[in-house]
Write an enzyme that holds these catalytic residues in place. Structure first.
Site, PDB file in Angstrom:
ATOM      1  N   ASP A  34      21.026  -8.333  15.010  1.00 42.34           N
ATOM      2  CA  ASP A  34      20.350  -9.583  15.401  1.00 42.34           C
ATOM      3  C   ASP A  34      21.328 -10.661  15.863  1.00 42.34           C
ATOM      4  O   ASP A  34      21.028 -11.406  16.808  1.00 42.34           O
ATOM      5  CB  ASP A  34      19.564 -10.156  14.215  1.00 42.34           C
ATOM      6  CG  ASP A  34      18.441  -9.242  13.782  1.00 42.34           C
ATOM      7  OD1 ASP A  34      18.047  -8.386  14.587  1.00 42.34           O
ATOM      8  OD2 ASP A  34      17.974  -9.384  12.631  1.00 42.34           O
TER       9      ASP A  34
HETATM   10  P1  NAP Z   1      21.001  -6.801  11.193  1.00 44.38           P
HETATM   11  O1  NAP Z   1      20.441  -7.493  12.367  1.00 44.38           O
HETATM   12  O2  NAP Z   1      20.189  -6.752   9.951  1.00 44.38           O
HETATM   13  O3  NAP Z   1      21.373  -5.317  11.668  1.00 44.38           O
HETATM   14  C1  NAP Z   1      22.116  -4.459  10.892  1.00 44.38           C
HETATM   15  C2  NAP Z   1      22.243  -3.152  11.652  1.00 44.38           C
HETATM   16  O4  NAP Z   1      23.146  -2.345  10.898  1.00 44.38           O
HETATM   17  C3  NAP Z   1      20.946  -2.357  11.763  1.00 44.38           C
HETATM   18  O5  NAP Z   1      20.412  -2.441  13.077  1.00 44.38           O
HETATM   19  C4  NAP Z   1      21.332  -0.934  11.363  1.00 44.38           C
HETATM   20  O6  NAP Z   1      21.042  -0.039  12.443  1.00 44.38           O
HETATM   21  C5  NAP Z   1      22.840  -0.995  11.147  1.00 44.38           C
HETATM   22  N1  NAP Z   1      23.267  -0.232   9.980  1.00 44.38           N
HETATM   23  C6  NAP Z   1      22.694  -0.147   8.770  1.00 44.38           C
HETATM   24  N2  NAP Z   1      23.370   0.682   7.981  1.00 44.38           N
HETATM   25  C7  NAP Z   1      24.433   1.125   8.694  1.00 44.38           C
HETATM   26  C8  NAP Z   1      25.495   2.017   8.428  1.00 44.38           C
HETATM   27  N3  NAP Z   1      25.637   2.622   7.252  1.00 44.38           N
HETATM   28  N4  NAP Z   1      26.411   2.234   9.405  1.00 44.38           N
HETATM   29  C9  NAP Z   1      26.279   1.647  10.623  1.00 44.38           C
HETATM   30  N5  NAP Z   1      25.278   0.803  10.933  1.00 44.38           N
HETATM   31  C10 NAP Z   1      24.358   0.554   9.974  1.00 44.38           C
HETATM   32  O7  NAP Z   1      22.419  -7.408  10.770  1.00 44.38           O
HETATM   33  P2  NAP Z   1      23.173  -8.709  11.278  1.00 44.38           P
HETATM   34  O8  NAP Z   1      23.440  -8.623  12.738  1.00 44.38           O
HETATM   35  O9  NAP Z   1      24.307  -8.868  10.325  1.00 44.38           O
HETATM   36  O10 NAP Z   1      22.132  -9.892  11.112  1.00 44.38           O
HETATM   37  C11 NAP Z   1      21.745 -10.413   9.853  1.00 44.38           C
HETATM   38  C12 NAP Z   1      20.257 -10.693   9.827  1.00 44.38           C
HETATM   39  O11 NAP Z   1      19.894 -11.103   8.506  1.00 44.38           O
HETATM   40  C13 NAP Z   1      19.845 -11.817  10.769  1.00 44.38           C
HETATM   41  O12 NAP Z   1      18.577 -11.557  11.281  1.00 44.38           O
HETATM   42  C14 NAP Z   1      19.817 -13.018   9.828  1.00 44.38           C
HETATM   43  O13 NAP Z   1      18.988 -14.075  10.288  1.00 44.38           O
HETATM   44  C15 NAP Z   1      19.250 -12.368   8.581  1.00 44.38           C
HETATM   45  N6  NAP Z   1      19.543 -13.227   7.424  1.00 44.38           N
HETATM   46  C16 NAP Z   1      20.816 -13.365   6.997  1.00 44.38           C
HETATM   47  C17 NAP Z   1      21.094 -14.253   5.985  1.00 44.38           C
HETATM   48  C18 NAP Z   1      22.486 -14.538   5.506  1.00 44.38           C
HETATM   49  O14 NAP Z   1      22.644 -15.458   4.729  1.00 44.38           O
HETATM   50  N7  NAP Z   1      23.484 -13.789   5.950  1.00 44.38           N
HETATM   51  C19 NAP Z   1      20.065 -14.956   5.372  1.00 44.38           C
HETATM   52  C20 NAP Z   1      18.758 -14.770   5.846  1.00 44.38           C
HETATM   53  C21 NAP Z   1      18.522 -13.881   6.869  1.00 44.38           C
HETATM   54  P3  NAP Z   1      20.880   1.538  12.166  1.00 44.38           P
HETATM   55  O15 NAP Z   1      19.878   1.679  11.075  1.00 44.38           O
HETATM   56  O16 NAP Z   1      20.429   2.076  13.476  1.00 44.38           O
HETATM   57  O17 NAP Z   1      22.220   2.052  11.761  1.00 44.38           O
END
Ligand code: NAP
Length: 462
Positions: free
Chosen positions: A385
């Protein structure tokens, strides 16, 4: 007399330690010191409280201490790093329940002699305590997949919720004027418990970390109110610190996602939205570790973009090896840190620090974004994301307006992930379909390990 001096000294020292702890926790280089000084502060606070002359017997305190340790120690030791948000939710639930129960006990012990101010503080403590208890349990259930993560919404929901809260507050105010009407107290408690559940039901799993931070704030305020009820100054200070830091953190998280509080609490974010960001049978270009290593070797600059997938795979140590292998070749390697990458604030910083990656290589989003256009390779490791260009231009996208890392502006983009599954927001990422993007399919830890092997097998340039 000596006890009174000791208690005062312990409380003042503990309050100072809590403030220093928060200050030091705000930077990776001082965070460990922050944790240590916070623990010292808590030990002093407990020691000061235990010598209080009002304690008549230590028997039940000991039972509570042993029980709490039996639950708390395994929780801390065995809960994986990626589950910290749900662990935090549980801690808030228990902390808030404790505050609410103390308030309930105080009410039934002293209902007749409670002054208006104390009764007002007690009402606040009990309302916030009980609603945080059930709210945090619901947040835990959603994050742990024990409850459906999607928002459950129905017509008139906000009205029902606000009405319930208004009735609870009205009873609280009535009890301030008539503290003796003890038959109303259970109604106040039950309404608060039900409100906690209803408050969380319409919020999607994706927003739970923000909500947990907000519940943290409520638990802190409940503890501060308890400080006024018990006339305990340290509780007031610690509760106020907890309440305000939780609130500030929620604000920071909302800003990083370009969302408002109202949108998080009442927006029903994460409902299944047909057609949003769906890729219509588009194909992607994939590459093997050999091909990817060859491109990396030829690069002059690489920006690594870690995300939730790196945390799930616990790939940070392999990422460190990759950083070493590339740096040895004279390649400039930096890490782009998005404020909400992963599942909790600072998630990526903690993991990369654990792998001893130098802090000066970690660059925040605003600073790194202008560097992407002049970077040879952007290597995305388990992030999704936070790299989705739709956030910049697709007004129909649920993440429209969220600041992102401008990965798509690098000369070449490589994305390590296991398949084409979406990230937290549940939407397609158009980055994967760009001509310059190579998908490196596999688990982050093993794929990065393979890259390191490939790089070690070929002689370094410098
Ligand atoms: P993300 O959008 O959740 O995507 C994570 C990606 O990692 C997934 O598409 C998944 O695809 C891949 N993945 C999972 N396990 C894996 C593995 N073992 N090896 C390789 N890839 C793997 O992560 P992000 O880009 O870090 O974004 C964070 C999200 O969380 C945002 O939408 C944010 O708004 C939300 N959020 C974060 C917080 C915070 O405080 N950090 C708080 C609230 C909301 P596959 O399954 O295809 O591998």
């Amino acid at each position: 007399m000596i006890e009174t001096y000791f208690i005062q000294f312990a409380y003042i020292a503990a309050a100072a330690a809590f403030i220093l702890s928060l200050k030091w926790l705000s930077h990776p280089t001082t965070a460990r010191r922050g944790v240590k000084v916070g623990e010292l502060g808590m030990a002093l606070a407990i020691a000061g409280t235990l010598v209080h002359h009002e304690i008549v017997s230590y028997q039940w305190i000991l039972v509570g201490f042993v029980l709490g340790s039996i639950i708390g120690i395994p929780l801390a030791v065995f809960m994986p790093m990626t589950h910290v948000p749900q662990r935090t939710a549980l801690s808030h639930a228990f902390g808030a329940l404790a505050a609410a129960l103390v308030g309930t006990a105080e009410y039934y012990l002293h209902a007749e002699d409670l002054g208006s101010f104390t009764m007002a503080a007690l009402s606040l403590e009990v309302i916030l305590g009980y609603l945080t208890f059930t709210g945090s349990l619901m947040a835990f259930g959603k994050l742990q997949d024990l409850l459906p993560g999607r928002p459950i919404v129905y017509k008139g929901q906000n009205f029902t919720n606000l009405f319930l809260l208004a009735v609870a507050v009205a009873i609280g105010v009535y009890l301030v004027v008539n503290p003796g009407r003890s038959e109303l107290f259970p109604v106040l408690a039950v309404l608060s418990l039900v409100f906690g559940v209803l408050l969380i039901i319409p919020i999607g799993g994706a927003d739970m970390p923000t909500v947990i931070s907000l519940l943290n704030s409520y638990a802190g305020l409940s503890a501060a109110a308890m400080g006024f009820v018990l006339d305990n100054k340290l509780l007031i200070v610690a509760g106020a610190l907890d309440g305000s830091s939780g609130f500030i953190l929620s604000v920071i998280m909302c800003r990083a996602m370009n969302r408002s509080f109202t949108n998080v609490l009442f927006g029903g974010f994460g409902q299944v939205q047909a057609g949003v960001g769906q890729a219509a049978d588009r194909s992607v270009r994939s590459a093997s570790p050999e091909e990817a290593a060859a491109i990396l070797e030829a690069a002059g600059s690489v920006i690594i973009v870690p995300g939730y997938g790196m945390a799930v795979a616990q790939a940070q140590h392999k990422v460190r090896e990759l950083y070493d292998a590339l740096s040895r070749r004279g390649i400039d390697v930096k890490f782009a840190i998005h404020p909400v990458a992963g599942r909790m604030p600072g998630h990526m910083n903690v993991l990369l620090a654990e792998a001893d990656i130098p802090y000066d290589r970690l660059v925040e989003m605003e600073e790194i974004n202008p560097e992407f256009p002049r970077t040879d390779v952007a290597l995305v490791i388990g992030a999704n994301d936070v790299t989705n260009p739709a956030a910049r231009h697709d007004t129909a996208s649920p993440i429209y307006g969220m600041p992102i890392l401008d990965v798509d502006r690098a000369r070449t983009v490589m994305v390590i992930k296991r398949g084409m599954s979406p990230g937290f927001a549940g939407i397609e990422n158009e980055l994967y379909y760009m001509d310059k993007t190579m998908m490196l399919f596999g688990d982050a830890k093993s794929f990065v390990g393979n890259l390191v092997k490939e790089l070690s097998a070929s002689p370094a340039r410098v």
